[in-house]
Design an enzyme around this catalytic site. Structure first.
Site: not given
Ligand code: ACO
Length: 449
Positions: A327, A384
């Site tokens: 998140h 979720d």
């Molecule tokens: N699985 C694996 N790695 C992940 C995940 C994940 N679900 N989420 C984040 N990471 C990693 C990224 O690869 C990144 O790694 P790095 O720094 O080594 O390159 C690091 O964690 C940070 O990720 P970002 O994408 O920069 O973080 P951000 O804050 O933008 O991401 C997000 C938030 C988009 C929700 C992300 O965690 C994700 O894609 N999750 C999966 C989708 C999801 O469940 N979305 C629902 C969110 S809740 C809502 O909106 C209702």
């Protein structure tokens, strides 16, 4: 260029409210190329601080750059407080755990939109209004019937909410009448969602009943048929109440920011909400609840090999992510996910359902929470992760999951839209950019290229 930002003297009193705090701001000192600028620091009621850079360009010629707005506060707001490090979520100061246990979705919606809990009389009044405005214009059914088979319900909902403006054109911009517009929207969206499901199945539309509560009405409109009346179950109605309360607001997330940004152009409420629905659809945002079930189903097809999903999520060459994990704000367990997980067990036990996807979800969660990658990246289940399993157990089809989220988020979107419209300092949303394209060059006529 050297840039230094230094905090300066703190002037504060612990018992001052936010308005007072705003007048007693701290300052940050910014030094660029030896020149000093003072920038106000805004302090929120929970002690959060922001450097106010609204005059930065005028003062220095510089802007700030923050892709994804991860460090940018777009507004001040008195609606929802969340602390991502501590896993706290409160609506108008009230912890979401208390609301999930004691409140109803309609009462929570009232709280979010009006800022205070309603009295019994106010709640009764609102309930009557909900009934009065629950029907959808019959002509709207023609639209539904003409969407191509297989259209995603989120696309349909977004289009139909926008279309409400044509059916109810008397929408005012401000004033008392706006309450009716808000009630109309909250009540009709629920009817429209159930209607789209019925029509997609070729079934007769079920109309709302004045004797049923908001949540019970939705379940009845979804599942009642002339041959098999829907057996209303108070535990399922309560589960839906909690599901919607947990989704009701989440401060400046992607879809809420879309509502505020689109609304800032002073479009009508329906258009702003329609934009929010479109933004919520994405799998990185509200669409994650559908994506989680798809991921768990793939794990099931793969013989229950959830470890492969974990390895893929960690592999930087693979675009796959563990859906329902991570998140932008929560770097601890999402408080909503805790409640949702408990509810999941309760609903499945009540309905006597054994869902293998729940077992995979629990195994996946346990393994991920022990894995160094997930620990280092602070990745925990978000709302979720378990919500899809609850919805599945209720009989909601997978492609309707994000619609369920949208109905729940509606009070939050409306509250945030209203707050922005009422804010005398609110401006048209218009970010800037740093241009990286070619410098000025001459046009070359087509035959000379
Ligand atoms: N699985 C694996 N790695 C992940 C995940 C994940 N679900 N989420 C984040 N990471 C990693 C990224 O690869 C990144 O790694 P790095 O720094 O080594 O390159 C690091 O964690 C940070 O990720 P970002 O994408 O920069 O973080 P951000 O804050 O933008 O991401 C997000 C938030 C988009 C929700 C992300 O965690 C994700 O894609 N999750 C999966 C989708 C999801 O469940 N979305 C629902 C969110 S809740 C809502 O909106 C209702």
């Amino acid at each position: 260029m050297t840039v230094l930002i230094l905090p300066t003297i703190q002037q504060d009193s612990d018992n001052s409210d936010f308005t007072q705090r705003r007048d007693m701001m701290e300052k940050a000192t910014l030094i660029i190329d030896g020149k000093t600028y003072e920038l106000p620091v805004v302090v929120g009621s929970e002690g959060e601080k922001a450097i106010d850079i609204s005059n930065l360009r005028r003062m220095t010629g510089l802007i700030t750059l923050d892709p994804g707005y991860a460090n940018t506060g777009s507004c001040t707001s008195s609606i929802t407080f969340m602390d991502g490090e501590k896993g706290i979520l409160r609506y108008r100061g009230i912890p979401v755990e208390q609301l999930a246990e004691h409140s109803s979705f309609i009462e929570t919606a009232y709280l979010l939109i009006n800022g205070v809990l309603p009295t019994r009389e106010q709640l009764n009044e609102v309930s009557v209004l909900f009934n009065d405005h629950s029907l959808v214009h019959e002509d709207m059914q023609i639209f539904y019937q003409n969407f191509p088979r297989g259209s995603h319900p989120m696309g349909i909902l977004s289009a139909m909410v926008n279309a409400l403006r044509s059916f109810y054109p008397e929408l005012p911009a401000f004033g008392e009448e706006i309450n009716i517009t808000v009630i109309r929207l909250l009540s009709k969206v629920r009817t429209m969602a159930a209607m789209s499901y019925k029509i997609s199945r070729g079934h007769k539309v079920v109309y709302p009943r004045p004797d049923l509560s908001y949540c019970a009405n939705f379940l009845n409109m979804m599942f009642d048929t002339p041959v098999k009346p829907y057996p209303m179950d108070k535990d399922l109605v309560q589960a839906l109440n909690v599901f919607w309360i947990l989704h009701a607001d989440h401060e400046q997330n992607c879809s809420t920011s879309a509502v505020r940004l689109v609304g800032s152009g002073r479009v009508n409420l329906y258009a702003a909400i329609s934009a929010g629905i479109a933004a919520l659809w994405g799998p990185l945002h509200g669409g994650a609840n559908q994506a989680v079930i798809e991921m768990l189903s793939d794990i099931q097809k793969d013989g229950g090999n959830f470890r492969r999903a974990i390895e893929r999520a960690k592999d930087k060459k693979d675009a796959f992510r563990l859906m329902g994990f991570g998140h932008r704000v929560y770097k601890a367990y999402d408080p909503r996910a805790k409640i949702m997980k408990k509810m999941c067990d309760k609903v499945l036990a009540k309905l006597n359902i054994k869902d293998p996807l729940l077992d995979f979800a629990k195994e996946l969660e346990a393994a991920a929470l022990k894995d160094d990658y997930f620990i280092e990246h602070n990745l925990y289940p978000n709302i979720d992760f378990y919500s899809g399993i609850v919805l599945r157990a209720m009989g909601i089809p997978t492609n309707m999951f994000t619609v369920m989220f949208a109905i729940g988020r509606l009070p939050g979107w409306i509250a945030q839209w209203k707050e922005s419209i009422d804010d005398p300092k609110w401006k048209l949303g218009r970010p800037r950019q740093i241009y990286t394209g070619p410098k000025e060059m001459q046009y070359i006529p087509i035959d000379e290229r």
